[in-house]
Scaffold this active site. Structure first.
Site, PDB file in Angstrom:
ATOM      1  N   ALA A 261       7.040   0.009   3.011  1.00  0.00           N
ATOM      2  CA  ALA A 261       6.129  -0.989   3.583  1.00  0.00           C
ATOM      3  C   ALA A 261       4.780  -1.021   2.872  1.00  0.00           C
ATOM      4  O   ALA A 261       4.016  -1.965   3.022  1.00  0.00           O
ATOM      5  CB  ALA A 261       5.920  -0.707   5.070  1.00  0.00           C
TER       6      ALA A 261
ATOM      7  N   ARG B 124      -2.417   1.250  -5.895  1.00  0.00           N
ATOM      8  CA  ARG B 124      -2.701   1.814  -7.219  1.00  0.00           C
ATOM      9  C   ARG B 124      -1.976   1.082  -8.349  1.00  0.00           C
ATOM     10  O   ARG B 124      -2.259   1.272  -9.510  1.00  0.00           O
ATOM     11  CB  ARG B 124      -2.338   3.315  -7.221  1.00  0.00           C
ATOM     12  CG  ARG B 124      -3.234   4.150  -6.315  1.00  0.00           C
ATOM     13  CD  ARG B 124      -2.629   5.522  -5.985  1.00  0.00           C
ATOM     14  NE  ARG B 124      -1.702   5.480  -4.860  1.00  0.00           N
ATOM     15  CZ  ARG B 124      -1.118   6.551  -4.318  1.00  0.00           C
ATOM     16  NH1 ARG B 124      -1.362   7.752  -4.822  1.00  0.00           N
ATOM     17  NH2 ARG B 124      -0.295   6.431  -3.295  1.00  0.00           N
TER      18      ARG B 124
ATOM     19  N   ARG C  49      21.181 -19.097 -28.256  1.00  0.00           N
ATOM     20  CA  ARG C  49      20.618 -19.394 -26.933  1.00  0.00           C
ATOM     21  C   ARG C  49      21.742 -19.647 -25.922  1.00  0.00           C
ATOM     22  O   ARG C  49      22.918 -19.732 -26.296  1.00  0.00           O
ATOM     23  CB  ARG C  49      19.676 -20.580 -27.058  1.00  0.00           C
ATOM     24  CG  ARG C  49      18.427 -20.206 -27.869  1.00  0.00           C
ATOM     25  CD  ARG C  49      17.713 -21.426 -28.415  1.00  0.00           C
ATOM     26  NE  ARG C  49      17.423 -22.390 -27.376  1.00  0.00           N
ATOM     27  CZ  ARG C  49      17.120 -23.669 -27.602  1.00  0.00           C
ATOM     28  NH1 ARG C  49      17.086 -24.130 -28.846  1.00  0.00           N
ATOM     29  NH2 ARG C  49      16.852 -24.473 -26.608  1.00  0.00           N
TER      30      ARG C  49
HETATM   31  C1  UD1 Z   1       3.912  10.926  -0.193  1.00  0.00           C
HETATM   32  C2  UD1 Z   1       3.790  12.245   0.584  1.00  0.00           C
HETATM   33  C3  UD1 Z   1       3.515  13.383  -0.408  1.00  0.00           C
HETATM   34  C4  UD1 Z   1       4.621  13.426  -1.442  1.00  0.00           C
HETATM   35  C5  UD1 Z   1       4.781  12.069  -2.132  1.00  0.00           C
HETATM   36  C6  UD1 Z   1       6.028  12.083  -2.997  1.00  0.00           C
HETATM   37  C7  UD1 Z   1       2.881  11.739   2.810  1.00  0.00           C
HETATM   38  C8  UD1 Z   1       1.680  11.737   3.664  1.00  0.00           C
HETATM   39  N1  UD1 Z   1       2.718  12.156   1.560  1.00  0.00           N
HETATM   40  O1  UD1 Z   1       2.637  10.657  -0.778  1.00  0.00           O
HETATM   41  O2  UD1 Z   1       3.439  14.624   0.280  1.00  0.00           O
HETATM   42  O3  UD1 Z   1       4.339  14.430  -2.400  1.00  0.00           O
HETATM   43  O4  UD1 Z   1       4.950  11.029  -1.155  1.00  0.00           O
HETATM   44  O5  UD1 Z   1       6.182  10.890  -3.665  1.00  0.00           O
HETATM   45  O6  UD1 Z   1       3.938  11.403   3.285  1.00  0.00           O
HETATM   46  N2  UD1 Z   1       4.894   3.783   3.281  1.00  0.00           N
HETATM   47  C9  UD1 Z   1       5.231   2.981   4.354  1.00  0.00           C
HETATM   48  N3  UD1 Z   1       4.328   2.804   5.344  1.00  0.00           N
HETATM   49  C10 UD1 Z   1       3.104   3.390   5.321  1.00  0.00           C
HETATM   50  C11 UD1 Z   1       2.765   4.214   4.237  1.00  0.00           C
HETATM   51  C12 UD1 Z   1       3.696   4.399   3.211  1.00  0.00           C
HETATM   52  O7  UD1 Z   1       6.324   2.427   4.412  1.00  0.00           O
HETATM   53  O8  UD1 Z   1       2.331   3.180   6.288  1.00  0.00           O
HETATM   54  C13 UD1 Z   1       5.867   3.955   2.195  1.00  0.00           C
HETATM   55  C14 UD1 Z   1       5.358   3.472   0.848  1.00  0.00           C
HETATM   56  O9  UD1 Z   1       5.666   2.111   0.652  1.00  0.00           O
HETATM   57  C15 UD1 Z   1       6.070   4.386  -0.140  1.00  0.00           C
HETATM   58  C16 UD1 Z   1       6.347   5.656   0.661  1.00  0.00           C
HETATM   59  O10 UD1 Z   1       6.151   5.323   2.027  1.00  0.00           O
HETATM   60  O11 UD1 Z   1       7.291   3.816  -0.568  1.00  0.00           O
HETATM   61  C17 UD1 Z   1       5.398   6.781   0.269  1.00  0.00           C
HETATM   62  O12 UD1 Z   1       4.053   6.359   0.486  1.00  0.00           O
HETATM   63  P1  UD1 Z   1       2.918   6.634  -0.574  1.00  0.00           P
HETATM   64  O13 UD1 Z   1       1.665   6.023  -0.075  1.00  0.00           O
HETATM   65  O14 UD1 Z   1       3.358   6.302  -1.910  1.00  0.00           O
HETATM   66  O15 UD1 Z   1       2.785   8.230  -0.403  1.00  0.00           O
HETATM   67  P2  UD1 Z   1       2.237   9.265  -1.470  1.00  0.00           P
HETATM   68  O16 UD1 Z   1       0.764   9.201  -1.497  1.00  0.00           O
HETATM   69  O17 UD1 Z   1       2.957   9.120  -2.740  1.00  0.00           O
HETATM   70 CA    CA Z   2       4.340   7.605  -3.580  1.00  0.00          CA
END
Ligand code: UD1
Ligand code: CA
Length: 474
Positions: free
Chosen positions: A20, A25, A340
């Site tokens: 979601a 970044r 093509r």
């Molecule tokens: C997360 C983990 C971290 C881990 C890393 C590995 C947490 C708090 N941290 O960090 O420990 O090392 O993944 O890749 O879990 N998402 C949602 N809803 C939200 C927030 C995020 O669906 O409200 C989804 C994002 O779209 C993404 C995934 O969850 O696909 C991970 O979220 P992201 O913000 O990328 O977490 P990281 O900071 O990478």
């Molecule tokens: Ca991530």
């Protein structure tokens, strides 16, 4: 069949994939999980591995760009998390939609496309075997920057996961990271979720806090060690490049193991799902994309791009661009040609250098060796297209077709002013602009008579004669 070979029953497992987030970044207008790597969106790889486990249900949590993300997940149930309050919150939203029949919950991030189903299976097995509350996928990373760090207790179990933003200097030094991939006992997960807070540096509900919550209730959390690349997540464009390199390596290794020679695997860019037959050699700087199938014993490259095309056995494609083409067996293309969409080339034919073709169907054993444009053309068997010949298929308003029947021979620099037909066994004179059909067996020639000026050079030198120099305009 031994016990370990038996298919596992994962029908009571529900897998929740988190997708979601906006992916701030990435600095992109496209939702993060839809960025493509080797021809497929990131989320496709995650869902593909999850489906291999045959879980009872897969739930995809969508939010940012939810319509576009759902479209890339056909057959998967999507749950909307309208406000993204963290990974823990995303799981809470998904759990509300889950039927009572599932007693194990697997959670994965939608942005880590390198996880393998065999590792996911080990994660499920490890938790079941030890009867603990959760298992967590962890990996060792040379540079753990950006990942949550794993803190273990003295028995080697996971004590907690600390996010980088909340970690102390010492904790940041830990190189074992959280892959954000877990298997949970459902009821224990539910009670831990109900106590989750957003009291942390980012003001989010962290799924990682579930670990500490379970441990404090006396539940064990077991670490399952995976390959470093399985935890590679995509948060920014640099990571897309890193993940892309790893997926490319997997694709190329699988092809090499199936009998394809890839001369320089780092310089062969082959999409997921491309098929290549054995004993085919892929030279450097080759791009093979889309639903492309290449036969056996071919030589592809160097420097070629083949998209959405089918190529038969024992073909050579050298320094050429092919898109949407069907090439039969033993065909040579290139160097430096462009085919093509809509081109079909029959067995044993040759499309040589500096040839452009569009919607051109070529029969068997025909030759278009040099510097030609064949557009909207049907070319028969055994035809020879002389150097520099062109179909003039566009009159400024409409496209018209050209037919060149079996064994016809076009003299060099024939302009075929479409619509026009060159009959069977017919020929054209070099330099002719053919604007009328040439019947079978005829020679079509359209030329002014040539005039030779005797002693021209001598007379020019001595200032005699008024004849102009050929080609001059004065
Ligand atoms: C997360 C983990 C971290 C881990 C890393 C590995 C947490 C708090 N941290 O960090 O420990 O090392 O993944 O890749 O879990 N998402 C949602 N809803 C939200 C927030 C995020 O669906 O409200 C989804 C994002 O779209 C993404 C995934 O969850 O696909 C991970 O979220 P992201 O913000 O990328 O977490 P990281 O900071 O990478
Ligand atoms: Ca991530």
């Amino acid at each position: 069949m031994s016990d370990s070979d038996k298919p596992r029953d994962n029908s009571k497992v529900a897998a929740i994939v988190l997708a979601a987030g906006k992916g701030k970044r990435m600095k992109s207008d496209i939702p993060k999980v839809l960025h493509e790597v080797c021809g497929r969106p990131i989320i496709w790889y995650v869902l593909d591995e999850v489906k291999r486990l045959e879980p009872g249900e897969v739930l995809l949590v969508v939010g940012h760009g939810s319509d576009a993300v759902s479209e890339e997940a056909p057959g998967v149930r999507c749950v909307t998390q309208s406000e993204q309050k963290g990974t823990g919150h995303a799981v809470m939203v998904a759990m509300e939609e889950l039927g009572p029949e599932f007693d194990e919950i697997m959670v994965l991030p939608g942005d880590s496309p390198l996880v393998r189903s065999s590792t996911l299976e080990s994660l499920l097995q490890a938790r079941r075997k030890d009867g603990v509350g959760a298992s967590v996928l962890t990996v060792e990373m040379d540079d753990p920057t950006g990942y949550g760090r794993i803190v273990r207790d003295d028995r080697g179990m996971v004590k907690r996961v600390i996010e980088e933003a909340d970690a102390s200097e010492d904790e940041r030094g830990v190189t074992e990271v959280n892959a954000s991939t877990y298997a949970f006992n459902r009821s224990l997960l539910e009670s831990a979720l109900s106590n989750l807070t957003d009291h942390n540096a980012q003001g989010e509900y962290y799924l990682t806090d579930i670990v500490e919550a379970m441990v404090s209730c006396g539940e064990g959390v077991i670490p399952v060690h995976g390959l470093a690349e399985e935890a590679l997540g995509v948060n920014d464009r640099r990571q897309i490049a890193v993940v892309g390199e790893a997926i490319r390596r997997r694709i190329n290794e699988a092809l090499m193991m199936s009998g394809v020679t890839i001369v320089d695997p780092k310089n062969a860019y082959i999409d997921y799902g491309v098929e290549v037959g054995r004993d085919t050699v892929i030279m450097p700087m080759v791009f093979i994309t889309g639903a492309t199938k290449i036969g056996q014993g071919c030589m592809i490259g160097p420097c070629s791009a083949i998209n959405e095309s089918a190529i038969g056995d024992r073909c050579v494609v050298e320094c050429s661009w092919l898109d949407g083409c069907e090439i039969s067996r033993e065909v040579n293309v290139g160097p430096f040609s462009r085919l093509r969409p809509g081109c079909k080339v029959g067995a044993g034919s040759k499309v040589g250098s500096f040839v452009e073709m569009k919607k051109a169907v070529v029969g068997t054993g025909s030759k278009i060796p040099h510097l030609s444009y064949m557009g909207d053309a049907v070319i028969g068997d055994g035809v020879n297209v002389g150097a520099g010949s062109i179909t003039c298929n566009y009159d400024g308003e409409e496209k018209h077709s050209t037919e060149i029947d079996d064994r016809a021979f076009l003299g060099s620099d024939t302009m075929l002013i479409a619509p026009v037909r060159i009959g069977k066994d017919a020929a054209t004179g070099a330099g002719s602009s053919i604007y009328q059909d040439v019947p079978d067996g005829n020679l079509g020639i359209e030329r002014h008579l040539q005039k030779n000026i005797p002693d021209w050079r001598e007379r020019k030198k001595s200032g005699q004669g008024k004849e102009k120099e050929p080609g001059s305009n004065d």
